[in-house]
Design an enzyme around this catalytic site. Structure first.
Site, mmCIF file in Angstrom:
data_model
loop_
_atom_site.group_PDB
_atom_site.id
_atom_site.type_symbol
_atom_site.label_atom_id
_atom_site.label_comp_id
_atom_site.label_asym_id
_atom_site.label_seq_id
_atom_site.Cartn_x
_atom_site.Cartn_y
_atom_site.Cartn_z
ATOM 1 N N ASP A 94 17.464 -17.423 -17.706
ATOM 2 C CA ASP A 94 16.249 -16.996 -17.009
ATOM 3 C C ASP A 94 16.651 -16.014 -15.928
ATOM 4 O O ASP A 94 17.230 -16.404 -14.906
ATOM 5 C CB ASP A 94 15.517 -18.191 -16.415
ATOM 6 C CG ASP A 94 14.102 -17.839 -15.970
ATOM 7 O OD1 ASP A 94 13.904 -16.744 -15.404
ATOM 8 O OD2 ASP A 94 13.179 -18.656 -16.187
ATOM 9 N N CYS A 114 -7.366 1.598 6.703
ATOM 10 C CA CYS A 114 -6.832 2.306 5.521
ATOM 11 C C CYS A 114 -7.759 2.095 4.331
ATOM 12 O O CYS A 114 -8.319 3.053 3.804
ATOM 13 C CB CYS A 114 -5.424 1.827 5.220
ATOM 14 S SG CYS A 114 -4.675 2.560 3.741
ATOM 15 N N CYS A 147 -5.698 -2.540 0.306
ATOM 16 C CA CYS A 147 -4.898 -2.599 1.525
ATOM 17 C C CYS A 147 -5.557 -3.546 2.532
ATOM 18 O O CYS A 147 -6.775 -3.544 2.712
ATOM 19 C CB CYS A 147 -4.746 -1.204 2.128
ATOM 20 S SG CYS A 147 -3.724 -1.178 3.613
ATOM 21 N N CYS A 171 7.563 -12.251 -14.266
ATOM 22 C CA CYS A 171 8.303 -12.903 -15.356
ATOM 23 C C CYS A 171 8.361 -12.053 -16.630
ATOM 24 O O CYS A 171 9.423 -11.893 -17.242
ATOM 25 C CB CYS A 171 7.683 -14.260 -15.681
ATOM 26 S SG CYS A 171 7.366 -15.286 -14.265
ATOM 27 N N GLU A 223 15.379 -16.478 -12.209
ATOM 28 C CA GLU A 223 16.010 -17.524 -11.413
ATOM 29 C C GLU A 223 17.529 -17.419 -11.399
ATOM 30 O O GLU A 223 18.196 -18.261 -10.782
ATOM 31 C CB GLU A 223 15.605 -18.892 -11.966
ATOM 32 C CG GLU A 223 14.121 -19.138 -12.039
ATOM 33 C CD GLU A 223 13.490 -19.181 -10.666
ATOM 34 O OE1 GLU A 223 13.946 -19.966 -9.815
ATOM 35 O OE2 GLU A 223 12.531 -18.417 -10.442
ATOM 36 N N HIS A 264 4.892 -18.567 -19.108
ATOM 37 C CA HIS A 264 6.211 -18.140 -18.637
ATOM 38 C C HIS A 264 6.982 -17.630 -19.848
ATOM 39 O O HIS A 264 6.694 -18.007 -20.989
ATOM 40 C CB HIS A 264 6.953 -19.284 -17.960
ATOM 41 C CG HIS A 264 8.208 -18.851 -17.262
ATOM 42 N ND1 HIS A 264 8.246 -17.790 -16.397
ATOM 43 C CD2 HIS A 264 9.481 -19.339 -17.317
ATOM 44 C CE1 HIS A 264 9.461 -17.651 -15.926
ATOM 45 N NE2 HIS A 264 10.238 -18.571 -16.474
ATOM 46 N N CYS A 309 0.848 -1.197 0.000
ATOM 47 C CA CYS A 309 0.000 0.000 0.000
ATOM 48 C C CYS A 309 0.879 1.242 0.000
ATOM 49 O O CYS A 309 1.777 1.380 0.840
ATOM 50 C CB CYS A 309 -0.913 -0.017 1.229
ATOM 51 S SG CYS A 309 -1.947 1.462 1.379
ATOM 52 N N CYS A 344 0.091 3.370 3.573
ATOM 53 C CA CYS A 344 0.589 2.932 4.881
ATOM 54 C C CYS A 344 1.620 1.811 4.789
ATOM 55 O O CYS A 344 2.057 1.302 5.828
ATOM 56 C CB CYS A 344 -0.575 2.497 5.769
ATOM 57 S SG CYS A 344 -1.453 1.042 5.135
#
Length: 445
Positions: A283, A216, A211, A239, A286, A266, A179, A182
């Protein structure tokens, strides 16, 4: 008189010669005809003797219908495919989608974008690390004997150093954005239409979060930007953003790059290694280098399509990432294989239309080497399965005992990027996990 008789004798002799020639020609024709008839008769007898007896010649058979389907020959299923253009609406939609995806690498060819990318990359640090690693690899190769080649070249080491910096220092993974009021955790509540300024910066979809603090109650928007220039400023995402920005940075430091789309949600990168003369899996999420079996042996996923796009065309590289089709392959039912081959050829021809003959010839050579590489993976998989069969197992009727595959050890045991809940929802926690995504998952790639 004598002259007249001599002329008559000459004319008579010429006529006799012509007549003899005609007779000889006719005899020669008869000999050839007889020989040909004997050969045909002999073949016909052999054919009748080796062929099964006809079922019934007594009842005349109706002529085949013009719209009758041709016979199916199962033995011809493995002949080389002939590219065929898409015919049905489903195939046309898949073709249009692949053509749209193929535009991603074209966006990275903007000189202004690449100059801006080089400003944010610590080039001195990257090149120093690459030089040090390159010298170590060269020393290791020389220690093994004369003529040994280093595992990776200098430019490969540059990308490896860039990969470490990108993962550890530059880009941030986003699960649920905090958020902004806050800084408390948020909860996904769905999708929202992009605002004009968000759409102008390349966001086609926006995720909406609320939130978790009741007092909030603020809402947080998370635009999914597709513009690599914008990602240089936001430096966060999942990704899609990671692969987009990192691939562009690889292009900026001088490497040839591919953007790999996977039908199971992916994306990742491939970089061409001049040293190894092949495309290398990378990648950024990773921090994985040359681990193409990561998604199957590592994450436990099943895959259908892996298509690589570059400024030079497109290539179906699924076989690089699925080494055991019986275990990790999903049904490829988007289009017939001949149609997919046509789409790949179409994109490749479009990207290379303005190239010189020399460049086209070079790329065709690369395509041939890569096709041999991909076929080799299939052969290696079959050979590995056969090598697990022992004589005792055959004699005793037991199934073969599994033996560890040394190449599979390069794959990780599960995904490291993303929250545990998100990883479980996508079925990427490790071997043996489900590959089905939760219908309530609000986090696309």
């Amino acid at each position: 008189m004598e002259h007249s008789h001599a002329a008559q004798r000459e004319a008579s002799a010429a006529m006799d010669t012509d007549k003899l020639a005609q007779e000889m020609t006719e005899r020669f024709r008869q000999v050839l005809s007889t020989k040909r008839m004997n050969e045909l008769t002999s073949r016909s007898v052999q054919s009748r003797s080796s062929s099964p007896a006809p079922r019934d010649f007594g009842t005349p058979q109706p002529p085949p219908a013009h719209n009758a389907l041709p016979p199916s020959y199962s033995s011809l299923r493995n002949i080389p495919l002939v590219p065929q253009p898409p015919q049905d609406a489903r195939s046309v939609r898949f073709k249009n989608m692949l053509h749209s995806l193929s535009n991603m690498p074209i966006r990275w060819e903007n000189p202004g974008l690449l100059d801006e990318a080089l400003r944010v990359v610590p080039l001195e640090q990257i090149y120093n690390e690459a030089e040090e690693e390159s010298q170590i690899l060269q020393a290791e190769a020389e220690s093994l004997g004369t003529g040994k080649k280093a595992a990776w070249g200098y430019q490969d080491c540059v990308i490896r150093a860039l990969l470490r910096w990108f993962k550890r220092s530059f880009f941030t993974w986003v699960n649920n954005p905090p958020c902004s009021r806050c800084y408390s955790p948020t909860i996904g509540v769905g999708m929202a239409a992009p605002l004009p300024d968000e759409q102008a910066r390349g966001a086609n979809q926006v995720e909406l979060y609320k939130c978790s603090v009741e007092q909030c109650g603020a809402y947080e928007r998370y635009p999914r930007y597709n513009d690599a220039f914008v990602l240089l400023q936001t430096r966060r995402g999942r990704c899609g953003e990671w692969a987009n920005c990192f691939s562009m940075l690889c292009r900026a430091v001088g490497s040839r790059v591919r953007w790999v789309w996977n039908s199971e949600d992916h994306v990742w990168t491939e970089v061409y290694s001049v040293h190894r003369k092949r495309w290398v899996h990378v990648d950024a999420c990773e921090e994985a280098w040359d681990k193409p079996r990561l998604y199957t042996e590592g994450w436990g996923k099943k895959l259908a399509y892996c298509i690589a796009f570059s400024v030079d065309g497109a290539m179906d590289v699924t076989r690089r990432y699925i080494r055991n089709p019986s275990k990790y392959s999903l049904e490829r039912n988007r289009v017939p294989e001949a149609v997919l081959l046509h789409i790949m050829d179409e994109i490749r021809a479009m990207r290379r239309s303005n190239m010189s003959k020399q460049d086209k010839f070079r790329l065709e050579g690369e395509d041939m080497r890569e096709n041999r590489e991909l076929r080799g993976y299939v052969i290696s998989s079959i050979a590995h399965d056969v090598s697990k069969i022992s004589a005792d197992d055959i004699l005793n009727g037991r199934s073969s005992r599994s033996r560890p595959d040394p190449d599979a050890q390069k794959a990780l045991e599960g995904r490291t990027s993303g929250s545990n809940e998100w990883i479980r929802a996508r079925g990427e926690g490790g071997r043996g996990t489900s590959n089905q995504r939760s219908p309530h998952d609000q986090h696309p790639r």
